[in-house]
Design an enzyme around this catalytic site. Structure first.
Site, PDB file in Angstrom:
ATOM      1  N   GLU A  50     -25.263  25.676   3.569  1.00 33.21           N
ATOM      2  CA  GLU A  50     -25.948  24.368   3.907  1.00 33.21           C
ATOM      3  C   GLU A  50     -27.153  24.854   4.798  1.00 33.21           C
ATOM      4  O   GLU A  50     -28.308  24.251   4.933  1.00 33.21           O
ATOM      5  CB  GLU A  50     -25.418  23.211   4.335  1.00 33.21           C
ATOM      6  CG  GLU A  50     -24.536  22.756   3.197  1.00 33.21           C
ATOM      7  CD  GLU A  50     -22.924  23.251   3.000  1.00 33.21           C
ATOM      8  OE1 GLU A  50     -22.624  24.219   3.984  1.00 33.21           O
ATOM      9  OE2 GLU A  50     -22.126  22.553   2.317  1.00 33.21           O
ATOM     10  N   GLN A 113     -13.419  15.005   5.359  1.00 32.73           N
ATOM     11  CA  GLN A 113     -14.636  15.364   5.318  1.00 32.73           C
ATOM     12  C   GLN A 113     -15.523  14.444   5.652  1.00 32.73           C
ATOM     13  O   GLN A 113     -16.717  14.063   5.499  1.00 32.73           O
ATOM     14  CB  GLN A 113     -15.095  16.222   4.033  1.00 32.73           C
ATOM     15  CG  GLN A 113     -14.393  17.365   3.575  1.00 32.73           C
ATOM     16  CD  GLN A 113     -15.048  18.129   2.510  1.00 32.73           C
ATOM     17  OE1 GLN A 113     -15.791  17.758   1.590  1.00 32.73           O
ATOM     18  NE2 GLN A 113     -15.236  19.525   2.557  1.00 32.73           N
ATOM     19  N   LYS A 162     -20.164   7.371  -0.859  1.00 32.85           N
ATOM     20  CA  LYS A 162     -20.028   7.748  -2.019  1.00 32.85           C
ATOM     21  C   LYS A 162     -20.050   6.558  -2.781  1.00 32.85           C
ATOM     22  O   LYS A 162     -20.484   6.514  -3.746  1.00 32.85           O
ATOM     23  CB  LYS A 162     -18.521   8.331  -2.085  1.00 32.85           C
ATOM     24  CG  LYS A 162     -18.469   9.092  -3.710  1.00 32.85           C
ATOM     25  CD  LYS A 162     -17.352  10.098  -3.563  1.00 32.85           C
ATOM     26  CE  LYS A 162     -17.357  10.579  -5.143  1.00 32.85           C
ATOM     27  NZ  LYS A 162     -16.116  11.610  -5.127  1.00 32.85           N
ATOM     28  N   MET A 476     -34.138  41.572  21.766  1.00 36.02           N
ATOM     29  CA  MET A 476     -34.823  40.789  22.905  1.00 36.02           C
ATOM     30  C   MET A 476     -33.680  40.534  23.785  1.00 36.02           C
ATOM     31  O   MET A 476     -34.245  40.599  25.269  1.00 36.02           O
ATOM     32  CB  MET A 476     -35.233  39.313  22.424  1.00 36.02           C
ATOM     33  CG  MET A 476     -36.339  38.584  23.230  1.00 36.02           C
ATOM     34  SD  MET A 476     -37.451  39.506  23.840  1.00 36.02           S
ATOM     35  CE  MET A 476     -38.949  38.993  22.629  1.00 36.02           C
TER      36      MET A 476
END
Lengths: 562, 165
Positions: A50, A113, A162, A476
């Site tokens: 994601e 979830q 949902k 860096m």
């Protein structure tokens, strides 16, 4: 009237908002939405993580000038986007993120979830919504796009339980958005601008300091016009690169921590600074008390909070960069500036001297110099490529040695500095601009943070080119350790790395490697003529550093040079 | 620059999460909230949030701009330096032994407070006023032994004939 489900309304509204491409990853809470997707002509790019979706949507927005859209599931799907949302927020990129959520009756129950993504993203979105009733959905989507793209743009998140996406309601396209508490100021105050005109008339050593606002408001033409007619040199932030042509003689290069010598000296010497679409980040100002102490400062920005935040300014102007510069240019046209060629000559001469004595440079060696790779990429693509970067040395070298003449060509995570940005960003940019070269200038550290998106590139036949400046270090951080921590390289050396050529092949892409300076150009030529995704592994000088460098907290005139 | 107390009167959308946005803005940016009071206005879609904060003029300017930047914030007014009425309500539960009861009642009367609960050994006093007045009565009552205190924080409005918030 027929009733539509929440998912159908989402699809209808996406169409209504002009969306044709979204980046996403399915999951339980968005099953209904993904099912509905099969009955539309929306293009869905299935990423591999994601975080990749949100960075791709961010870069898509920058390359296309449209709003980027990202669709993910609840819980971990949503939290995986947070880094990318924060990055888009820092860089003011218009993105709308749709996250699935557990059904409303389960919210607050610690359901499977479930995560309070609206709570989590409150400080890193321009605005966000939890839609609890399908009746509100169409209006919320309209508002989300409006807020994302207007004013100072930014990410807006819409959380969709949902049961909202699968319950039905009569759908009507909502009217244009009117929010009584949100009315960005586009048109500036003319009185303030006449002060600016007066300052320009009397300034001997003026500088324009431009930023990402120029690119976001598409004000590059107006900026060039202003600079040309007043003969004022231009420097810019990292985010502003491409807002002013780097091949124009008035270009000073980037300023700040890794800015050019002439840009940083111009800032401290100037008697007038016209700051447009910038927010005076610490990487730009260095020690604030010694920043542009000789200058009257004008600041033009659409976001009032950017003005007087870090630097006290003399003439604040709230307005859209494009509109403001347009009006300013018109006002200047009615003024007699005298012979600017002549009056500006001593100042431009001084700047040229700085450029001559202390240009951007590096020493060639037996091993490949990373700067050389970037220079070659610039040369071979004739400055026409879209360059994405990771974060760190690769990003700074790209900014220094690839010279951007146009906006929307340099796509980098500027404010948040997200390693792992470049590859998914290249995916998003290539989707937006299929006919352009899209090149991710990467480090061997950053590229491993979202390497999985190679699979996305291959699946969708996106011919992105990844140029890894492989120094075996987190470069860096290593550079800071070298300079400020007595070369104690704590955890910055990779003692194991994948074979990037084989890795490319394993993903179904093409892998190439260069280990000597002579091999650089052939590898690049091969990559550019390959119509597929390519990883180029440039084995570069391990302890090369980015110069000039202003140590953190020092004034920007105190540069460490090569 | 000197830190100064400011009373901000903020009109916001009366929606869930708005308070959290404002509180988050203050904690995230290290601003100071001394007191906070929020309730619905005569328009049910709008809440008024009265906040006492402190900072120098640069910080205050940023606070006001940052608040205005929140989508749910409709209007921000800084009452400090204006002509306004400020009120706070305090409930003070105080030990009231027989020998102190008369004195406590006298103090209460001076401050135009009300006894709202009484027991053999305690009073509960309710007082309204601006913060200075509330602080004053608390200080005067302290020697008798304050058991508990609940303060609302300030609310305030412009006096009429001034710009309306």
């Amino acid at each position: 009237m027929t009733k539509l489900t929440g998912s159908q309304i989402l699809m209808a509204m996406l169409k209504e908002e002009g969306v044709d491409t979204i980046f996403g990853y399915p999951g339980g809470a968005v099953l209904d939405i993904y099912d509905e997707l099969t009955r539309t002509d929306l293009r869905h790019i299935l990423v591999r993580h994601e975080q990749g979706a949100i960075h791709a949507a961010d870069a898509y927005a920058r390359a296309s000038g449209k709003v980027g859209v990202c669709l993910v599931t609840s819980g971990p799907g949503a939290t995986n986007t947070v880094t990318g949302i924060a990055s888009a927020y820092c860089d003011s990129i218009p993105v709308v993120i749709f996250t699935g959520q557990v059904p409303t009756r389960l919210i607050g129950n610690d359901a499977f979830q479930e995560v309070d993504i609206v709570g989590i993203t409150r400080p890193c979105t321009k605005h966000n919504y939890l839609v609890k009733d399908v009746k509100d959905l169409a209006r919320v989507i309209r508002e989300a796009f409006h807020i994302a793209r207007s004013g100072r743009p930014g990410p807006v998140l819409v959380d969709l339980p949902k049961d909202v996406s699968n319950s039905k309601v009569i759908f009507k396209v909502p009217d244009e958005v009117e929010l009584r508490s949100y009315n960005p100021t586009y048109v500036p105050n003319r009185k303030q601008l006449s002060k600016v005109v007066e300052l320009i008339k009397t300034a001997k050593k003026p500088v324009i300091f431009s930023g990402g606002g120029i690119i976001l408001s598409k004000a590059h033409r107006e900026l060039a016009d202003l600079a040309q007619k007043t003969r004022i040199p231009v420097t810019s932030t990292l985010m502003g690169l491409g807002g002013f042509p780097a091949t124009n003689p008035l270009w000073l290069g980037m300023l700040g921590m890794h800015g050019t010598y002439r840009a940083n000296l111009s800032i401290s010497e100037c008697d007038l600074m016209i700051a447009v679409g910038v927010r005076f980040d610490d990487r730009v100002t260095g020690k604030v008390d010694e920043f542009a102490t000789n200058a009257k400062i004008v600041q033009i920005d659409i976001d009032p909070t950017s003005i007087q935040k870090n630097i006290q300014v003399d003439v604040p102007v709230v307005g859209d960069c494009k509109i403001t510069l347009e009006i300013l240019n018109q006002m200047i046209d009615h003024e007699d500036l005298g012979n600017v060629e002549e009056s500006r000559e001593p100042w431009l001469h001084q700047i040229n001297e700085w450029k001559k004595t202390t240009p951007l440079k590096y020493k060639q060696g037996k091993k490949i110099k990373p700067q050389f790779v970037v220079e070659k990429i610039y040369e071979l693509t004739k400055g026409e490529a879209i360059i994405t970067t990771e974060v760190g040395q690769n990003q700074m070298w790209a900014a220094q040695y690839y010279h951007f003449d146009q906006p929307g060509r340099f796509i980098t995570s500027g404010g948040l500095g997200v390693m792992g940005f470049g590859l998914p960003a290249a995916v998003g940019a290539q989707v937006a601009a299929p006919d352009k070269f899209v090149i991710d200038i990467a480090g061997d550290g950053s590229i491993q943070m979202n390497i999985q998106e190679m699979a996305t590139a291959v699946q969708y036949n996106l011919p992105v080119k990844i140029a890894i400046l492989n120094n075996g270090f987190l470069g860096m951080v290593r550079q800071w350790q070298e300079l400020f921590y007595d070369r104690r390289y704590s955890s910055t050396m990779f003692q194991h790395a994948p074979d990037f050529v084989k890795l490319a092949e394993a993903y179904g892409a093409v892998g190439l490697r260069a280990t000597t300076p002579e091999e650089v150009e052939p590898v690049l030529r091969k990559a550019l003529s390959t119509p597929r995704a390519v990883i180029m592994d440039f084995v570069v000088e391990p302890e090369e550093s980015v110069y000039p460098m202003v140590p953190a907290g020092a004034p920007i005139t105190k540069m460490l040079l090569v | 620059m000197t830190e100064k107390k400011h009373i901000l009167s903020i009109l916001v959308d009366n929606e869930p999460g708005v308070l959290s946005r404002i509180a988050g803005l203050f904690s995230g940016r290290g601003y100071n909230i001394e007191s906070l009071c929020v309730a619905e206005t005569n328009d049910a879609k709008i809440s008024r949030l009265t906040m006492v904060t402190a900072g120098d003029s640069v910080i205050l300017e940023q606070i006001k701009k940052q608040l205005n930047k929140l989508i749910n914030v409709i209007k921000v007014a800084d009452l400090t330096g204006q002509d306004y009425v400020e009120r706070e309500l305090v409930l003070i539960k105080i030990n009231a032994k027989a020998e102190h009861r008369a004195e406590i009642l006298r103090i209460n009367e001076i401050f135009r407070g009300r006894i709202v609960d009484v027991g053999l050994e305690h009073y509960m006093i309710s007082v309204t006023g601006d913060s200075d007045k509330i602080n004053a009565i608390i200080n005067l009552l302290k020697p008798y032994g304050i058991k508990e205190i609940a303060r609302t924080g300030s609310i305030a409005l412009y006096r009429e004939n001034q710009t309306k918030v």
